[in-house]
Design an enzyme around this catalytic site. Structure first.
Site, PDB file in Angstrom:
ATOM      1  CB  SER A 232     -41.771  -0.256 -28.018  1.00 30.01           C
ATOM      2  OG  SER A 232     -41.875   1.277 -28.109  1.00 30.01           O
ATOM      3  CG  HIS A 374     -42.308   2.772 -23.522  1.00 30.97           C
ATOM      4  ND1 HIS A 374     -43.100   2.632 -24.348  1.00 30.97           N
ATOM      5  CD2 HIS A 374     -41.024   2.709 -24.277  1.00 30.97           C
ATOM      6  CE1 HIS A 374     -42.839   2.150 -25.417  1.00 30.97           C
ATOM      7  NE2 HIS A 374     -41.350   2.161 -25.426  1.00 30.97           N
TER       8      HIS A 374
HETATM    9  C1  GCU Z   1     -40.132   6.027 -29.704  1.00 37.07           C
HETATM   10  C2  GCU Z   1     -40.969   5.910 -30.909  1.00 37.07           C
HETATM   11  C3  GCU Z   1     -42.172   4.818 -30.463  1.00 37.07           C
HETATM   12  C4  GCU Z   1     -41.856   3.643 -30.293  1.00 37.07           C
HETATM   13  C5  GCU Z   1     -40.608   3.787 -29.079  1.00 37.07           C
HETATM   14  C6  GCU Z   1     -39.800   2.270 -28.801  1.00 37.07           C
HETATM   15  O1  GCU Z   1     -40.763   6.472 -28.614  1.00 37.07           O
HETATM   16  O2  GCU Z   1     -41.630   7.252 -30.904  1.00 37.07           O
HETATM   17  O3  GCU Z   1     -43.026   4.919 -31.692  1.00 37.07           O
HETATM   18  O4  GCU Z   1     -42.575   2.708 -29.914  1.00 37.07           O
HETATM   19  O5  GCU Z   1     -39.629   4.334 -29.527  1.00 37.07           O
HETATM   20  O6  GCU Z   1     -39.737   1.767 -29.823  1.00 37.07           O
HETATM   21  O7  GCU Z   1     -39.586   2.345 -27.735  1.00 37.07           O
END
Ligand code: GCU
Length: 391
Positions: A232, A374
């Site tokens: 992420s 995610h």
């Molecule tokens: C949020 C953000 C993302 C990122 C994520 C993370 O959702 O909007 O861009 O990748 O956090 O780091 O878990």
């Protein structure tokens, strides 16, 4: 009064339009990606040599100036201290090392704490996976009381690889109020006054390079085989680290989405305006000019992947993580293929994105879309290991 109400309603409508995210493939706008092989002067690149000499430095500079910020390379000195060395762990299958990397500049210093497990089995030096940890520190528990799929040390060691991690907060707190209290204020305060100065993600990537400096001194580690991994926001960072530091042998970018491995121009899921509003401390000031103006960017994320060529890249997504645009990630990799082709690397990815839980693992590109949320799981890591064994 009525005018006032209408004005408020209009304001509200435009505000919610800006926040609304598109998850509908049929609403992806028509877009043209910047030509990765054409220099700003209009010259077409036809060889790896010309790519490295002319276009690569230009693309790198565009990313520094418009998105991630300038990457400082100078420091006065660096010191490595092993606070734990060769401690047998995992029933003798590995040894634990804990290293404090201290970097000095202008009489100030910062410390990066590295946890490292080295397998005892294969002959040394061994290749290593280095995680840029953006989650809780307990995910990389050196005592192994807590075991986490996010950093499955036992599984990696059993496969003959070393595994290491450092935490992003050692470089820059992940917080819009305090992000500057790490290396920015201490080592590189001049960056804070520059519109193209780095912020948190640049700082974290800088940290990965300092750990790479350490690996070059550790005889247990094959410093030519360091795979930088991030999830992420950490995955945005692993791409940036590998793009600008060619010592990293390969990159794993897990669910990195917007300003990671996904194409910005698709405007699918998270958009630049949203990321810059929620996380103003990640990217440089200049990037804010591209809020709702994706097509004005002189780059797109396929060019970030191209900067890693000819080194291998594995990108993942999760089926329920539309926010990170799984298809946009696949298409970014496809659009980087022409740069790999300059090195005679044939396309390894299919024309269309593979189905869920169907990893495509070539020697230079790896991609999968795992079923679920995610996250970074043992499923993902299992495939990173397969990929690493391949190249
Ligand atoms: C949020 C953000 C993302 C990122 C994520 C993370 O959702 O909007 O861009 O990748 O956090 O780091 O878990």
């Amino acid at each position: 009064m009525r005018k006032g109400i209408i004005y408020c309603l209009l304001l509200l409508a435009s505000f919610s339009a800006a926040l609304a995210q598109n998850y509908d493939e049929s609403k992806v706008p028509l877009y043209v990606l910047p030509d990765v092989l054409k220099t700003t002067g209009g010259k077409v690149i036809r060889s790896g040599e010309k790519w490295e000499k002319l276009r690569r430095p230009e693309v790198l500079r565009l990313f520094e100036d418009n998105i991630y910020g300038r990457m400082p390379v100078d420091y006065d000195s660096i010191r490595y201290m092993l606070t734990q060395d060769d401690v047998p762990e995992m029933d003798g299958k590995a040894v634990l090392k804990q290293v404090t990397v201290t970097v000095f500049r202008n009489k100030q210093s910062v410390q990066i704490n590295v946890v490292l497990f080295v397998p005892t089995q294969p002959r040394k030096p061994v290749p290593v996976f280095l995680l840029i940890n953006n989650r809780g520190k307990d995910n990389t528990d050196p005592t192994r009381v807590k075991k986490s799929e996010f950093w499955p040390a036992e599984m990696v060691v059993d496969s003959g690889f070393a595994i290491a991690a450092f935490h992003v907060s050692d470089l820059a707190p992940d917080d819009k109020e305090t992000y500057m209290t790490g290396i920015l204020e201490k080592l590189y305060p001049e960056q804070l006054n520059m519109d193209n100065g780095m912020k948190a993600i640049g700082a974290w990537a800088w940290g990965a390079s300092r750990v790479m400096d350490y690996f070059e001194t550790d005889r247990d580690i094959d410093a030519k085989k360091v795979i930088v991994v991030g999830h992420s926001r950490g995955g945005k960072t692993s791409l940036w680290a590998a793009a600008q530091d060619q010592r990293f042998a390969a990159c794993v970018t897990n669910c990195s989405g917007n300003t990671g491995a996904a194409l910005a121009r698709r405007q699918f899921g998270e958009r630049i305006s949203r990321i810059n509003t929620t996380f103003p401390h990640w990217f440089n000031n200049n990037y804010k000019q591209f809020n709702d103006k994706e097509s004005a960017l002189p780059v797109d994320q396929h060019m970030l992947i191209s900067l890693i060529a000819p080194r291998p890249v594995y990108a993942t997504n999760a089926s329920k993580d539309l926010w990170a645009d799984p298809t946009g990630t696949f298409l970014a990799m496809k659009a980087a293929e022409p740069v790999y082709a300059l090195y005679n690397i044939k396309p390894e990815l299919p024309k269309d994105p593979p189905g869920i839980n169907t990893p495509v693992i070539g020697s230079h590109f790896g991609y999968h879309n795992r079923e679920g949320e995610h996250n970074m799981t043992a499923y993902d890591w299992g495939n990173f290991i397969r990929f690493a064994k391949k190249f």
